[in-house]
Motif scaffolding. Sequence first.
Motif, PDB file in Angstrom:
ATOM      1  N   LYS A  23       0.830  -1.203   0.000  1.00  0.00           N
ATOM      2  CA  LYS A  23       0.000   0.000   0.000  1.00  0.00           C
ATOM      3  C   LYS A  23       0.869   1.259   0.000  1.00  0.00           C
ATOM      4  O   LYS A  23       0.628   2.196  -0.765  1.00  0.00           O
ATOM      5  N   ARG A  24       1.891   1.283   0.852  1.00  0.00           N
ATOM      6  CA  ARG A  24       2.799   2.444   0.887  1.00  0.00           C
ATOM      7  C   ARG A  24       3.494   2.644  -0.457  1.00  0.00           C
ATOM      8  O   ARG A  24       3.611   3.766  -0.954  1.00  0.00           O
ATOM      9  N   ASP A  25       3.958   1.536  -1.065  1.00  0.00           N
ATOM     10  CA  ASP A  25       4.611   1.626  -2.381  1.00  0.00           C
ATOM     11  C   ASP A  25       3.634   2.151  -3.428  1.00  0.00           C
ATOM     12  O   ASP A  25       3.985   3.004  -4.242  1.00  0.00           O
ATOM     13  N   LEU A  26       2.417   1.646  -3.412  1.00  0.00           N
ATOM     14  CA  LEU A  26       1.412   2.066  -4.385  1.00  0.00           C
ATOM     15  C   LEU A  26       1.162   3.568  -4.287  1.00  0.00           C
ATOM     16  O   LEU A  26       1.148   4.281  -5.294  1.00  0.00           O
ATOM     17  N   LEU A  27       0.986   4.065  -3.079  1.00  0.00           N
ATOM     18  CA  LEU A  27       0.727   5.496  -2.895  1.00  0.00           C
ATOM     19  C   LEU A  27       1.959   6.350  -3.200  1.00  0.00           C
ATOM     20  O   LEU A  27       1.826   7.477  -3.673  1.00  0.00           O
ATOM     21  N   HIS A  28       3.133   5.790  -2.962  1.00  0.00           N
ATOM     22  CA  HIS A  28       4.365   6.525  -3.264  1.00  0.00           C
ATOM     23  C   HIS A  28       4.561   6.679  -4.771  1.00  0.00           C
ATOM     24  O   HIS A  28       4.858   7.759  -5.268  1.00  0.00           O
ATOM     25  N   TYR A  29       4.405   5.586  -5.502  1.00  0.00           N
ATOM     26  CA  TYR A  29       4.663   5.599  -6.948  1.00  0.00           C
ATOM     27  C   TYR A  29       3.477   6.074  -7.779  1.00  0.00           C
ATOM     28  O   TYR A  29       3.647   6.454  -8.936  1.00  0.00           O
ATOM     29  N   TYR A  30       2.295   6.024  -7.207  1.00  0.00           N
ATOM     30  CA  TYR A  30       1.084   6.470  -7.902  1.00  0.00           C
ATOM     31  C   TYR A  30       0.322   7.426  -6.980  1.00  0.00           C
ATOM     32  O   TYR A  30      -0.749   7.083  -6.451  1.00  0.00           O
ATOM     33  N   PRO A  31       0.828   8.622  -6.766  1.00  0.00           N
ATOM     34  CA  PRO A  31       0.245   9.539  -5.784  1.00  0.00           C
ATOM     35  C   PRO A  31      -1.151  10.041  -6.136  1.00  0.00           C
ATOM     36  O   PRO A  31      -1.844  10.576  -5.269  1.00  0.00           O
ATOM     37  N   THR A  32      -1.584   9.861  -7.376  1.00  0.00           N
ATOM     38  CA  THR A  32      -2.932  10.322  -7.741  1.00  0.00           C
ATOM     39  C   THR A  32      -4.022   9.337  -7.321  1.00  0.00           C
ATOM     40  O   THR A  32      -5.202   9.668  -7.386  1.00  0.00           O
ATOM     41  N   ILE A  33      -3.639   8.143  -6.873  1.00  0.00           N
ATOM     42  CA  ILE A  33      -4.631   7.175  -6.414  1.00  0.00           C
ATOM     43  C   ILE A  33      -5.197   7.641  -5.075  1.00  0.00           C
ATOM     44  O   ILE A  33      -4.458   8.017  -4.169  1.00  0.00           O
ATOM     45  N   ASP A  34      -6.501   7.598  -4.956  1.00  0.00           N
ATOM     46  CA  ASP A  34      -7.186   7.990  -3.725  1.00  0.00           C
ATOM     47  C   ASP A  34      -6.943   6.918  -2.659  1.00  0.00           C
ATOM     48  O   ASP A  34      -7.379   5.774  -2.803  1.00  0.00           O
ATOM     49  N   SER A  35      -6.258   7.286  -1.589  1.00  0.00           N
ATOM     50  CA  SER A  35      -5.902   6.319  -0.546  1.00  0.00           C
ATOM     51  C   SER A  35      -7.130   5.719   0.142  1.00  0.00           C
ATOM     52  O   SER A  35      -7.048   4.624   0.700  1.00  0.00           O
ATOM     53  N   SER A  36      -8.251   6.408   0.099  1.00  0.00           N
ATOM     54  CA  SER A  36      -9.458   5.869   0.742  1.00  0.00           C
ATOM     55  C   SER A  36     -10.009   4.655  -0.008  1.00  0.00           C
ATOM     56  O   SER A  36     -10.830   3.911   0.535  1.00  0.00           O
ATOM     57  N   LEU A  37      -9.566   4.448  -1.240  1.00  0.00           N
ATOM     58  CA  LEU A  37     -10.005   3.275  -2.011  1.00  0.00           C
ATOM     59  C   LEU A  37      -9.215   2.016  -1.656  1.00  0.00           C
ATOM     60  O   LEU A  37      -9.608   0.917  -2.010  1.00  0.00           O
ATOM     61  N   ILE A  38      -8.082   2.202  -0.972  1.00  0.00           N
ATOM     62  CA  ILE A  38      -7.167   1.084  -0.736  1.00  0.00           C
ATOM     63  C   ILE A  38      -7.428   0.446   0.613  1.00  0.00           C
ATOM     64  O   ILE A  38      -7.542   1.112   1.630  1.00  0.00           O
ATOM     65  N   GLN A  39      -7.498  -0.881   0.601  1.00  0.00           N
ATOM     66  CA  GLN A  39      -7.630  -1.640   1.832  1.00  0.00           C
ATOM     67  C   GLN A  39      -6.579  -2.746   1.826  1.00  0.00           C
ATOM     68  O   GLN A  39      -6.364  -3.409   0.804  1.00  0.00           O
ATOM     69  N   VAL A  40      -5.903  -2.932   2.948  1.00  0.00           N
ATOM     70  CA  VAL A  40      -4.921  -4.005   3.076  1.00  0.00           C
ATOM     71  C   VAL A  40      -5.635  -5.256   3.561  1.00  0.00           C
ATOM     72  O   VAL A  40      -6.325  -5.240   4.585  1.00  0.00           O
ATOM     73  N   ILE A  41      -5.510  -6.320   2.787  1.00  0.00           N
ATOM     74  CA  ILE A  41      -6.063  -7.627   3.172  1.00  0.00           C
ATOM     75  C   ILE A  41      -4.935  -8.630   3.002  1.00  0.00           C
ATOM     76  O   ILE A  41      -4.474  -8.884   1.892  1.00  0.00           O
ATOM     77  N   TYR A  42      -4.481  -9.188   4.113  1.00  0.00           N
ATOM     78  CA  TYR A  42      -3.362 -10.123   4.101  1.00  0.00           C
ATOM     79  C   TYR A  42      -3.816 -11.495   3.610  1.00  0.00           C
ATOM     80  O   TYR A  42      -4.964 -11.884   3.796  1.00  0.00           O
ATOM     81  N   HIS A  43      -2.892 -12.221   3.006  1.00  0.00           N
ATOM     82  CA  HIS A  43      -3.162 -13.610   2.634  1.00  0.00           C
ATOM     83  C   HIS A  43      -3.331 -14.423   3.908  1.00  0.00           C
ATOM     84  O   HIS A  43      -2.648 -14.197   4.899  1.00  0.00           O
TER      85      HIS A  43
END
Length: 131
Positions: A52-72
């Motif tokens: 999630k941190r990498d995604l927001l770092h490399y793609y800063p235009t993505i709305d963080s409220s859409l992201i949820q961490v779900i572990y395997h």
Amino acid sequence: IPFVYTVYDLNHKTQQLKHSWRDRRMCDYAEHGIAQLAQHASRIVCVSGQTKRDLLHYYPTIDSSLIQVIYHSIDIHAYDDYRFSPLVQIPPHSAPYILFIGKRKALYKNFKPFLKAIAPLLSDKLHLICL
């Protein structure tokens, strides 16, 4: 219909994977695919907090409220009657050891830098076991 997109890693961004033409094509595909899919996603699932941190770092235009961490995970109760037997038996060691699991030829696993870093520590008192 909601569209949920799962991101497993951003190795194409975080690692030096562009060694062969196949790596370059995979990285280009991932680069464009993630950006396009994220634009249309109702939710984005990341398999770890680091992803999630990498995604927001490399793609800063993505709305963080859409992201949820779900572990395997697994349902451990589904295996209550199953006896696990390891595929690999680690022989008993009289000394402490460091266990490295993974492909040692895969550059993104950083085995060579890991080996250089721990080499001074290895001795009769500390072993390295690779699986």
